[in-house]
Design a protein around this motif. Structure first.
Motif, PDB file in Angstrom:
ATOM      1  N   ALA A  50       0.827  -1.207   0.000  1.00 41.31           N
ATOM      2  CA  ALA A  50       0.000   0.000   0.000  1.00 41.31           C
ATOM      3  C   ALA A  50       0.853   1.246   0.000  1.00 41.31           C
ATOM      4  N   VAL A  51       2.007   1.200   0.663  1.00 42.79           N
ATOM      5  CA  VAL A  51       2.885   2.360   0.785  1.00 42.79           C
ATOM      6  C   VAL A  51       4.275   1.874   1.188  1.00 42.79           C
ATOM      7  N   ILE A  52       5.291   2.655   0.835  1.00 35.56           N
ATOM      8  CA  ILE A  52       6.683   2.329   1.185  1.00 35.56           C
ATOM      9  C   ILE A  52       7.258   3.472   2.011  1.00 35.56           C
ATOM     10  N   LEU A  53       7.825   3.142   3.165  1.00 36.24           N
ATOM     11  CA  LEU A  53       8.574   4.112   3.964  1.00 36.24           C
ATOM     12  C   LEU A  53      10.051   3.836   3.714  1.00 36.24           C
ATOM     13  N   LEU A  54      10.736   4.801   3.116  1.00 34.16           N
ATOM     14  CA  LEU A  54      12.075   4.566   2.579  1.00 34.16           C
ATOM     15  C   LEU A  54      13.088   5.533   3.176  1.00 34.16           C
ATOM     16  N   ASP A  55      14.091   4.984   3.864  1.00 37.93           N
ATOM     17  CA  ASP A  55      15.169   5.809   4.410  1.00 37.93           C
ATOM     18  C   ASP A  55      16.050   6.321   3.276  1.00 37.93           C
ATOM     19  N   VAL A  56      16.450   7.577   3.364  1.00 36.72           N
ATOM     20  CA  VAL A  56      17.265   8.173   2.305  1.00 36.72           C
ATOM     21  C   VAL A  56      18.712   7.719   2.395  1.00 36.72           C
ATOM     22  N   VAL A 123      -3.076   3.608   3.147  1.00 32.23           N
ATOM     23  CA  VAL A 123      -3.595   2.268   3.425  1.00 32.23           C
ATOM     24  C   VAL A 123      -5.090   2.211   3.134  1.00 32.23           C
ATOM     25  N   GLU A 124      -5.818   3.233   3.549  1.00 34.49           N
ATOM     26  CA  GLU A 124      -7.257   3.279   3.320  1.00 34.49           C
ATOM     27  C   GLU A 124      -7.576   3.300   1.824  1.00 34.49           C
ATOM     28  N   LEU A 125      -6.845   4.096   1.080  1.00 36.53           N
ATOM     29  CA  LEU A 125      -7.058   4.147  -0.368  1.00 36.53           C
ATOM     30  C   LEU A 125      -6.774   2.783  -1.018  1.00 36.53           C
TER      31      LEU A 125
END
Length: 227
Positions: A50-56, A123-125
């Motif tokens: 649903a989404v990615i949290l990505l460290d730079v 996540v909802e989308l």
């Protein structure tokens, strides 16, 4: 029942991954760890997120390079990416993040509530889109079967059309709320463009659904991809 959404957490530091899991556990979704860009790309080959949290800042393949690979793949190019960074950065650094395809750019230390709220929107989308696709697939089967339905299902497609329309309206409302949230929080063109992309996808779904209304004489159209 729609399965839980998967959220990909990418960071080379185990303590950061643990902190993200603690913050996002309240969403009750499936959290997947990746300790490098290469590991993240491998996970994206088999699972939908649903989404990615990505460290730079990561050794080897950094967040920018990882995002570039994600956006080049047709399967994954539309997955929202939220960049996380612990370094001080100026406008140029931030612009590079949005240019790489991020929908948001958050500096550490971040407010846990804000991060959780941002992730929950995507996540909802994602969940609503999955529900809509499942209902559309069922509708196609019913239409192809001459309107026959399984026990417990509406005997006519009209009932399912009404339910699909209501579900789509809920997704459209959520997308509109996301657009307003992005407008309120940031004027970055990349984030606004992402919201516009979602709205275009929903417009395509609405047109496909309208084409199924009685009297149109149109057969069941293909359903747009979730990506």
């Amino acid at each position: 029942m729609v399965q839980k959404a998967k959220i990909l957490l990418v960071d080379d530091r185990p303590e950061n991954l643990l902190a993200l899991e603690a913050i996002l556990s309240a969403l009750d979704q499936t959290l997947v760890r990746a300790s490098s860009g290469e590991e993240a790309l491998k996970a994206l080959l088999t699972d939908d997120f649903a989404v990615i949290l990505l460290d730079v800042q990561m050794p080897g393949m950094d967040g920018f390079e990882t995002a570039a690979h994600i956006k080049r793949r047709e399967r994954t190019r539309d997955i929202p990416i939220i960049f996380l960074t612990a370094i001080n950065h100026g406008p140029h650094h931030t612009f590079r993040g949005y240019a790489a395809g991020a929908v948001d750019y958050i500096s550490k230390p971040f407010d846990p509530w804000v991060l959780r709220a941002k992730v929950s929107v995507f996540v909802e989308l994602y969940m609503k889109n999955c529900q809509l696709r499942e209902q559309a697939a069922l509708l196609r089967l019913q239409l192809e079967g001459g309107g026959k339905s399984a026990p417990g299902e509406p005997k006519e497609p009209a009932g399912l059309l009404a339910e699909l329309s209501a579900r789509l309206a809920a997704v459209e409302e959520q997308a509109e709320a996301l657009s307003k949230q992005l407008d309120d929080e940031s004027a970055d063109t990349a984030a606004v463009a992402t919201a516009a992309h979602l709205e275009r996808k929903l417009t395509g779904l609405r047109r496909a659904l309208d084409a199924l209304e009685p009297g149109t004489g149109t057969s069941a159209p293909s359903v747009p991809s979730q990506n």
